[in-house]
Motif scaffolding. Structure first.
Motif, PDB file in Angstrom:
ATOM      1  N   LEU A  13       0.848  -1.186   0.000  1.00  0.00           N
ATOM      2  CA  LEU A  13       0.000   0.000   0.000  1.00  0.00           C
ATOM      3  C   LEU A  13       0.886   1.239   0.000  1.00  0.00           C
ATOM      4  N   VAL A  14       0.313   2.379  -0.382  1.00  0.00           N
ATOM      5  CA  VAL A  14       1.034   3.654  -0.422  1.00  0.00           C
ATOM      6  C   VAL A  14       0.308   4.640   0.486  1.00  0.00           C
ATOM      7  N   ALA A  15       0.998   5.130   1.503  1.00  0.00           N
ATOM      8  CA  ALA A  15       0.382   6.035   2.473  1.00  0.00           C
ATOM      9  C   ALA A  15       0.066   7.387   1.837  1.00  0.00           C
ATOM     10  N   ALA A  16      -1.128   7.886   2.082  1.00  0.00           N
ATOM     11  CA  ALA A  16      -1.536   9.190   1.567  1.00  0.00           C
ATOM     12  C   ALA A  16      -2.630   9.758   2.470  1.00  0.00           C
ATOM     13  N   GLY A  17      -2.805  11.068   2.403  1.00  0.00           N
ATOM     14  CA  GLY A  17      -3.861  11.728   3.175  1.00  0.00           C
ATOM     15  C   GLY A  17      -3.387  12.436   4.426  1.00  0.00           C
ATOM     16  N   VAL A 106      -0.821   3.361  -8.140  1.00  0.00           N
ATOM     17  CA  VAL A 106       0.569   2.937  -8.318  1.00  0.00           C
ATOM     18  C   VAL A 106       0.663   1.692  -9.198  1.00  0.00           C
ATOM     19  N   ARG A 107      -0.375   0.875  -9.222  1.00  0.00           N
ATOM     20  CA  ARG A 107      -0.344  -0.323 -10.067  1.00  0.00           C
ATOM     21  C   ARG A 107      -0.236   0.057 -11.537  1.00  0.00           C
ATOM     22  N   SER A 108      -0.954   1.104 -11.948  1.00  0.00           N
ATOM     23  CA  SER A 108      -0.848   1.576 -13.327  1.00  0.00           C
ATOM     24  C   SER A 108       0.499   2.229 -13.584  1.00  0.00           C
ATOM     25  N   ARG A 136      -5.758  14.109  -6.112  1.00  0.00           N
ATOM     26  CA  ARG A 136      -4.541  14.343  -5.343  1.00  0.00           C
ATOM     27  C   ARG A 136      -3.779  13.042  -5.090  1.00  0.00           C
ATOM     28  N   ALA A 137      -4.495  12.009  -4.647  1.00  0.00           N
ATOM     29  CA  ALA A 137      -3.843  10.745  -4.297  1.00  0.00           C
ATOM     30  C   ALA A 137      -3.209  10.081  -5.513  1.00  0.00           C
ATOM     31  N   SER A 138      -3.898  10.115  -6.645  1.00  0.00           N
ATOM     32  CA  SER A 138      -3.343   9.474  -7.840  1.00  0.00           C
ATOM     33  C   SER A 138      -2.132  10.248  -8.370  1.00  0.00           C
ATOM     34  N   TYR A 139      -2.158  11.578  -8.269  1.00  0.00           N
ATOM     35  CA  TYR A 139      -0.999  12.363  -8.690  1.00  0.00           C
ATOM     36  C   TYR A 139       0.181  12.102  -7.764  1.00  0.00           C
ATOM     37  N   LEU A 140      -0.086  12.048  -6.469  1.00  0.00           N
ATOM     38  CA  LEU A 140       0.955  11.728  -5.486  1.00  0.00           C
ATOM     39  C   LEU A 140       1.624  10.397  -5.809  1.00  0.00           C
ATOM     40  N   ALA A 141       0.813   9.432  -6.259  1.00  0.00           N
ATOM     41  CA  ALA A 141       1.333   8.093  -6.549  1.00  0.00           C
ATOM     42  C   ALA A 141       2.056   8.005  -7.875  1.00  0.00           C
ATOM     43  N   GLY A 142       1.967   9.060  -8.707  1.00  0.00           N
ATOM     44  CA  GLY A 142       2.718   9.048  -9.949  1.00  0.00           C
ATOM     45  C   GLY A 142       1.939   9.323 -11.210  1.00  0.00           C
ATOM     46  N   PHE A 143       0.611   9.549 -11.108  1.00  0.00           N
ATOM     47  CA  PHE A 143      -0.154   9.904 -12.306  1.00  0.00           C
ATOM     48  C   PHE A 143       0.344  11.241 -12.857  1.00  0.00           C
TER      49      PHE A 143
END
Length: 410
Positions: A13-17, A106-108, A136-143
């Motif tokens: 998992l990837v921590a966010a928020g 992050v999987r994508s 926000r969360a998807s951009y943080l993960a690399g989108f």
């Protein structure tokens, strides 16, 4: 707060928020309208207490973007019990949702390196706040960015968009619609070409490109949104290349998830699957009391027992800086080898460091993926990453279980 187990299909998992949690705690207070509403439900001394309520506690947490695993504390609140208990639902709400979406995104990111990945999910998100936080969360993960315009205003996330099918349908001639759109968006000309017949529309794009070139307008990309995307992409790529549009990219959307990021397609808009985390829509996360008045506490419910005491997580790396395993240990007198992951972020209700920009968090997150074992970066379930509970925690839990067995006051 921690997660009991990974959902199916997730290797980590990837921590966010965390940023939203800190904003919430900094601004925690009751308005006069809220106090008036509560006055009919609680005695006056409770209302007086709430009128003066501010968060005065400490917060320790994993930084946003940190990869983590079950039984590892994500965030720890140390505060007077009424404060620590009151904030439970909102903390879980914020950390759970953004972590859920980041862990889906992050999987994508990992299976489509170099591709443009855009959050397209606002319309299917479970509410306006969810859409904004998913961006926000998807951009943080690399989108790469989002189609949710407010995310650009609030978080400075790059915005992506194309055109509507209704714009095409409002014209009597598809190529006229394309030209009108190109001339109104000369710096960002992305054409939606599947309203009627995808390959025919691609041919029209080639013809229009010659006309627009005289006015220094370039067709940057075409978008596919239906049908067999891989087959259409191959056909469209051939049409564009033969027409001299080798630099015009292909962008695809329409029921996309991490399993469909293939074919000669340069970018993807991922909507429903991302913003609802459709294959794993919830995490088994909890927020439990593990110390009170300086003494460890341990929930012992069947199937839901929690490890007692304040904790730290230590992460080990091999010679190539690849993650080898984690140890969950007591914070005091239980030092382990490895890097400590839990950091102080708020002391006595005040942040201990300046806010990090979302762009910097994203860069740090993307860099950290290089430390992941290769087996964890695929879409297949990998062997379990080793997370060890320290012997000191085991001894403390055994001691508390023995006291529980023989102490009839429990």
């Amino acid at each position: 707060m921690f997660v009991r187990k990974l959902p199916a299909g997730r290797n980590f998992l990837v921590a966010a928020g965390l940023e939203q949690v800190l904003d919430y705690l900094e601004n925690l207070r009751f308005s006069q309208d809220e106090l008036t509403w509560l006055a009919g439900r609680f005695p006056s001394h409770v209302i007086d207490y709430l009128d003066n309520l501010r968060f005065t506690g400490d917060v320790h947490a994993m930084p946003e973007g940190t990869v983590f695993f079950p039984n590892e504390p994500i965030i720890r609140i140390t505060a007077p019990l009424p404060q620590a208990q009151l904030i439970e639902s909102r903390i879980i709400n914020l950390i759970h949702f953004e972590t859920l979406i980041a862990s889906k995104a992050v999987r994508s990111v990992l299976v489509a390196p170099g591709k443009t990945l855009v959050d397209f999910g606002m319309r299917r998100a479970h509410g306006a706040e969810a859409a904004l936080l998913a961006a926000r969360a998807s951009y943080l993960a690399g989108f790469s960015g989002s189609a949710t315009v407010l995310a650009g205003a609030v978080y400075d996330i790059p915005l992506y968009g194309t055109m509507a099918h209704s714009f095409i349908q409002a014209h009597d001639d598809e190529i006229v619609a394309f030209e009108h759109f190109a001339r109104s968006h000369p710096e960002n000309t992305v054409m939606l070409i599947d309203t009627y017949h995808t390959e025919n529309a691609a041919t029209k794009i080639v013809a229009l490109a010659d006309k627009l070139r005289h006015d220094q307008i370039t067709i940057n990309s075409v978008r596919l949104d239906s049908g067999d995307l891989a087959e259409h992409a191959r056909n469209v790529r051939q049409i564009l290349d033969q027409g001299g549009l080798k630099k015009t990219t292909i962008f695809a959307s329409g029921n996309i998830d991490e399993y469909r990021l293939h074919a000669p397609i340069d970018g993807f808009g991922i909507g429903t699957a991302l913003d609802t985390s459709s294959d794993a829509p919830a995490l088994d996360c909890v927020y439990k009391l593990q110390e009170y008045a300086g003494q460890p506490r341990r929930k012992h419910s069947e199937g839901k027992a929690a490890w007692p005491g304040r904790k730290q997580v230590f992460r080990g790396f091999d010679a190539e800086n690849c993650m080898m395993g984690d140890v969950v240990a007591l914070e005091e007198n239980d030092l382990q080898s490895g890097d400590p992951l839990i950091k102080p972020v708020m002391i006595e209700g005040r942040r201990v460091q300046d806010k990090m920009s979302l762009h910097d968090i994203r860069k740090k997150t993307l860099k950290s993926y290089a430390n992941l074992p290769k087996r964890l970066t695929t879409l297949d379930n990998a062997s379990i990453y080793p997370v060890r509970i320290s012997e000191a925690i085991h001894r403390l839990a055994d001691q508390m279980d023995t006291e529980l067995l023989y102490n009839k006051s429990y």
